[in-house]
Design a protein around this motif. Structure first.
Motif, mmCIF file in Angstrom:
data_model
loop_
_atom_site.group_PDB
_atom_site.id
_atom_site.type_symbol
_atom_site.label_atom_id
_atom_site.label_comp_id
_atom_site.label_asym_id
_atom_site.label_seq_id
_atom_site.Cartn_x
_atom_site.Cartn_y
_atom_site.Cartn_z
ATOM 1 N N ALA A 1 13.364 5.442 -3.469
ATOM 2 C CA ALA A 1 12.736 4.244 -2.909
ATOM 3 C C ALA A 1 11.845 3.567 -3.942
ATOM 4 N N LEU A 2 11.102 4.359 -4.707
ATOM 5 C CA LEU A 2 10.261 3.779 -5.762
ATOM 6 C C LEU A 2 11.111 3.105 -6.820
ATOM 7 N N GLU A 3 12.180 3.767 -7.229
ATOM 8 C CA GLU A 3 13.064 3.214 -8.244
ATOM 9 C C GLU A 3 13.716 1.906 -7.799
ATOM 10 N N GLN A 4 13.950 1.790 -6.500
ATOM 11 C CA GLN A 4 14.582 0.589 -5.953
ATOM 12 C C GLN A 4 13.564 -0.486 -5.585
ATOM 13 N N GLY A 5 12.286 -0.221 -5.856
ATOM 14 C CA GLY A 5 11.249 -1.221 -5.630
ATOM 15 C C GLY A 5 10.805 -1.368 -4.185
ATOM 16 N N MET B 1 0.823 -1.196 0.000
ATOM 17 C CA MET B 1 0.000 0.000 0.000
ATOM 18 C C MET B 1 0.869 1.262 0.000
ATOM 19 N N LEU B 2 1.968 1.250 0.779
ATOM 20 C CA LEU B 2 2.830 2.436 0.828
ATOM 21 C C LEU B 2 3.456 2.705 -0.538
ATOM 22 N N ARG B 3 3.813 1.638 -1.241
ATOM 23 C CA ARG B 3 4.383 1.810 -2.584
ATOM 24 C C ARG B 3 3.364 2.485 -3.502
ATOM 25 N N ARG B 4 2.118 2.092 -3.388
ATOM 26 C CA ARG B 4 1.072 2.685 -4.223
ATOM 27 C C ARG B 4 0.893 4.169 -3.888
ATOM 28 N N VAL B 5 0.943 4.494 -2.602
ATOM 29 C CA VAL B 5 0.830 5.897 -2.190
ATOM 30 C C VAL B 5 2.004 6.695 -2.764
ATOM 31 N N LEU B 6 3.208 6.156 -2.632
ATOM 32 C CA LEU B 6 4.375 6.842 -3.192
ATOM 33 C C LEU B 6 4.235 7.013 -4.693
ATOM 34 N N SER B 7 3.780 5.986 -5.352
ATOM 35 C CA SER B 7 3.612 6.049 -6.797
ATOM 36 C C SER B 7 2.618 7.137 -7.194
ATOM 37 N N GLU B 8 1.535 7.256 -6.458
ATOM 38 C CA GLU B 8 0.548 8.295 -6.744
ATOM 39 C C GLU B 8 1.142 9.692 -6.559
ATOM 40 N N LEU B 9 2.081 9.816 -5.639
ATOM 41 C CA LEU B 9 2.637 11.139 -5.339
ATOM 42 C C LEU B 9 3.772 11.539 -6.273
#
Length: 93
Positions: A88-92, A1-9
């Protein structure tokens, strides 16, 4: 879920916008954003914010950000990724 939030931002948005897109209650999302902010992954998007690093004139997301060209924070906070959040997103995360 946190990854999805980061992705949205990746595109600056308000809490309400992200909550709808992620499908979570705003109160729960607020807690997630506070945790991510404390970790340095997200921040408020306006020129005085460490999340932006530069004034809106130098921001690559300037045309997408509802806070662009604002001298003061908008009445509804706009959130965005920090450089740490982007890494962090780039590193998965």
């Amino acid at each position: 879920m946190l990854r999805r939030v980061l992705s949205e931002l990746e595109r600056p948005q308000t809490l309400a916008q992200v909550a709808v897109r992620v499908g979570v209650e705003p109160g729960a999302l607020w807690g997630m954003l506070e945790t991510l902010q404390q970790g340095g992954y997200v921040g408020l998007a306006y020129s005085e914010s460490p999340a932006c690093n530069v004034a809106c004139g130098g921001c690559a997301l300037r045309n997408l950000c509802p806070a662009a060209d604002s001298e003061t924070p908008p009445p509804t906070p706009v959130w965005r990724l920090t450089p740490k959040g982007r890494r962090a997103l780039e590193q998965g995360l």
